[in-house]
Each structure stands twice: as C-alpha cells, then as structure tokens.
Design an enzyme around this catalytic site. Structure first.
Site, PDB file in Angstrom:
ATOM      1  N   PRO A   2      -3.623  -3.743   0.336  1.00 59.20           N
ATOM      2  CA  PRO A   2      -4.512  -4.890   0.541  1.00 59.20           C
ATOM      3  C   PRO A   2      -5.417  -5.132  -0.668  1.00 59.20           C
ATOM      4  CG  PRO A   2      -4.463  -3.501   2.486  1.00 59.20           C
ATOM      5  CD  PRO A   2      -3.730  -2.755   1.411  1.00 59.20           C
ATOM      6  N   GLU A   3      -5.584  -6.406  -0.987  1.00 58.34           N
ATOM      7  CA  GLU A   3      -6.445  -6.791  -2.096  1.00 58.34           C
ATOM      8  C   GLU A   3      -7.669  -7.495  -1.540  1.00 58.34           C
ATOM      9  OE1 GLU A   3      -4.126  -8.666  -5.222  1.00 58.34           O
ATOM     10  OE2 GLU A   3      -2.363  -7.525  -4.659  1.00 58.34           O
ATOM     11  N   HIS A  96       0.083   5.651  15.206  1.00 58.13           N
ATOM     12  CA  HIS A  96      -0.506   6.302  14.039  1.00 58.13           C
ATOM     13  C   HIS A  96      -2.036   6.235  14.069  1.00 58.13           C
ATOM     14  CE1 HIS A  96       3.508   6.618  12.400  1.00 58.13           C
ATOM     15  NE2 HIS A  96       3.698   5.326  12.603  1.00 58.13           N
ATOM     16  N   ARG A 117       0.876   5.689   6.790  1.00 57.60           N
ATOM     17  CA  ARG A 117       1.220   6.506   5.619  1.00 57.60           C
ATOM     18  C   ARG A 117       0.114   7.474   5.214  1.00 57.60           C
ATOM     19  NH1 ARG A 117       3.774   1.394   2.200  1.00 57.60           N
ATOM     20  NH2 ARG A 117       5.528   0.996   3.609  1.00 57.60           N
ATOM     21  N   ARG A 160     -11.097  -6.158 -24.881  1.00 59.78           N
ATOM     22  CA  ARG A 160     -10.238  -5.039 -24.491  1.00 59.78           C
ATOM     23  C   ARG A 160      -8.975  -5.006 -25.334  1.00 59.78           C
ATOM     24  NH1 ARG A 160     -11.721  -2.615 -19.352  1.00 59.78           N
ATOM     25  NH2 ARG A 160     -13.965  -2.987 -19.310  1.00 59.78           N
TER      26      ARG A 160
END
Length: 286
Positions: A2-3, A96, A117, A160
């Site tokens: 997820p972002e 889960h 997971r 950068r």
C-alpha cells in the site's frame, strides 16, 4: 505494498471508527505481528489496556494511533498484506487474524489486525516533540501534506546523484510514493524511470511533482488501488483506481496517449512500466 492513497483511506476509517475510544483488552495472536515491539506481546497488551486512543495520524506509508496524554503511539505498518479492520464482536475471526483490540464501550465493534504474509505489524513508540513516533522521525512529509515544502523538494531532487524513479521512492526525500504511483506520475510527465535527476530542469521537476499529486488525489478519491484483495479499507472494501491506471501493470497494452505497446522492465526487484515512445530511454545515466 500500500502507498499513500491506500494508507490514507485506512487512516480516515480509523479516525471515524476508533478515535476517541478506550482500549479494554488486547489479544496478540501471532508474535510476528508485534515483533517490532521489543518487549513482546504480553507487554504490548498490558500497556494498552485502559488507554484512550486519539485521532489517527499518517506520515507517508505509516499510520499511528496516539494514546491520549501519554506521549506514546501505536505505530502500524501494513507491509504487503496487512489490514486494519473494524468488525462486530460476533464476526467470525479472519484466517490470518494477528491482533485484536476491544474497547470499553457499547458500540459492539473491535479493531483487528489481519496479515496473511506477516510483513506488517504493530508496535509502541515514544513520540517526538512534533508528535511522530520516534522511529519514523526521518520520514519526509508527503506531497499531500499542507506543510510539504515544494521549493526544498525541487532543489533536493535536482541535487541528487540518482535517477528519477529512485528519487521518488526515497522516503527521506518525499514520502508515500511507491512503485505504482511513481510509474503513473512518470507516464503523465513523459519521463523515463532511468532519467538522471541532474538533467531535470526546475520547471520539469515541478511538473513531475504536480503529476505525483494528481495521481495520488485521483486514487484517493476512489479508495486506492487493489489488485489481489489484500489491500482493503477498515470496512473490508477494495479500492478501484486499478481501473484507471495508465502505466502500471499494462505490459503489451496500447499506451493511452499514443497507442504504442507498453513495456515492462525489471527494476530493483520490482517492475517498471513505461511507454517506449512517450518515455524515451535517456542518452545518459546517473
């Protein structure tokens, strides 16, 4: 993983359904779910009992629930498959289910952390003077944060010695952007993922930042992106932005701008999706 849009959707749900409630009991059902809480599951549960929960907060991909008047927060990271679900007490346990938080009111709902997971987790941390859990104090503000400093970001981006997608995924530079939304913003900007940041003009960098905001705002409006049902909001509902993606996951499909078949290339143990015509490979590399 997820972002920003997906995590923000979850944060809003927690603010609605959990903020202001007092914890009556915590059950840790799998030790990996609290592995970042070094004192262990029993300590995690004992310290939360009787604590009032404040407004849910987010920085980038991290969520936290401040404990009122304590200077401590419950920090949550969803990892690859973590879900924070608000469920009725009598709802069957998820296969889960890892952690359960019950409250001392009569609303009849509890907070469940479900994680297939087990890459995500919950932990307790002291807050910085700014109100952030101390372990994420290094995480930059995200582009939807009202206090995000555009000028500082544009200067740092061009300074950068890296490539543009690597920079977008650098959470110390700009937080909340992951693989999906980086590819989407780069497609909208007509920039190849390996374009050196030093070759970007300031207007081009500003345009890219604008597209990052646009794609995240659009995703947020439809609940985020869901591919495998592992990301859902606190009510168990999926997001629908996957139906609007222009780049990510579209290998071999025609570019929505020029019709050229989209390509996928391996990139840092992930994949990058791009249009070979609209996003030409740079002549130089970082």
């Amino acid at each position: 993983m997820p972002e920003l849009p997906e995590v923000e959707v979850v944060r809003r749900g927690l603010a609605t359904w959990v903020g202001g409630r007092t914890i009556a009991e915590v059950q840790v059902l799998h030790p990996r779910a609290v592995r970042r809480h070094v004192a262990g599951g029993e300590d995690f549960a004992a310290r939360l009992k009787g604590q009032a929960v404040g407004d849910a907060c987010r920085r980038g991909k991290y969520l936290w629930l401040p404990l009122t008047d304590t200077g401590i927060s419950i920090l949550g990271h969803l990892g690859m498959s973590g879900q924070l679900l608000v469920q009725p007490h009598d709802a069957p346990d998820e296969k889960h289910l890892r952690v359960r938080l019950r409250f001392d009111d009569a609303l009849g709902t509890e907070l469940r952390f479900v994680d297939q997971r087990t890459f995500g987790g919950l932990s307790l941390h002291d807050n910085t003077p700014d109100g952030l859990p101390d372990v994420i104090a290094h995480i930059a503000r995200d582009p939807l944060d009202p206090l995000f400093d555009d000028a500082a970001f544009l200067t740092a981006l061009r300074a950068r010695r890296t490539t543009v997608k690597r920079a977008l995924l650098d959470q110390s530079l700009i937080s909340g952007v992951g693989n999906i939304y980086a590819d989407e913003a780069l497609w909208r900007s007509r920039l190849h993922y390996d374009r050196p940041t030093a070759t970007l003009t300031r207007p081009r960098s500003a345009e890219l930042l604008g597209h990052v905001r646009e794609v995240m705002t659009a995703a947020l409006a439809v609940g985020g992106t869901t591919f495998d049902r592992l990301y859902v909001n606190v009510n168990g509902e999926s997001g629908y932005f996957d139906r609007s993606l222009d780049a990510y996951g579209r290998e071999g499909e025609p570019c929505n701008r020029c019709g050229t078949p989209m390509r996928r290339r391996p990139w840092m143990n992930r994949s990058s999706y791009f249009c070979p015509r609209c996003q030409r490979v740079p002549r130089t590399t970082a």
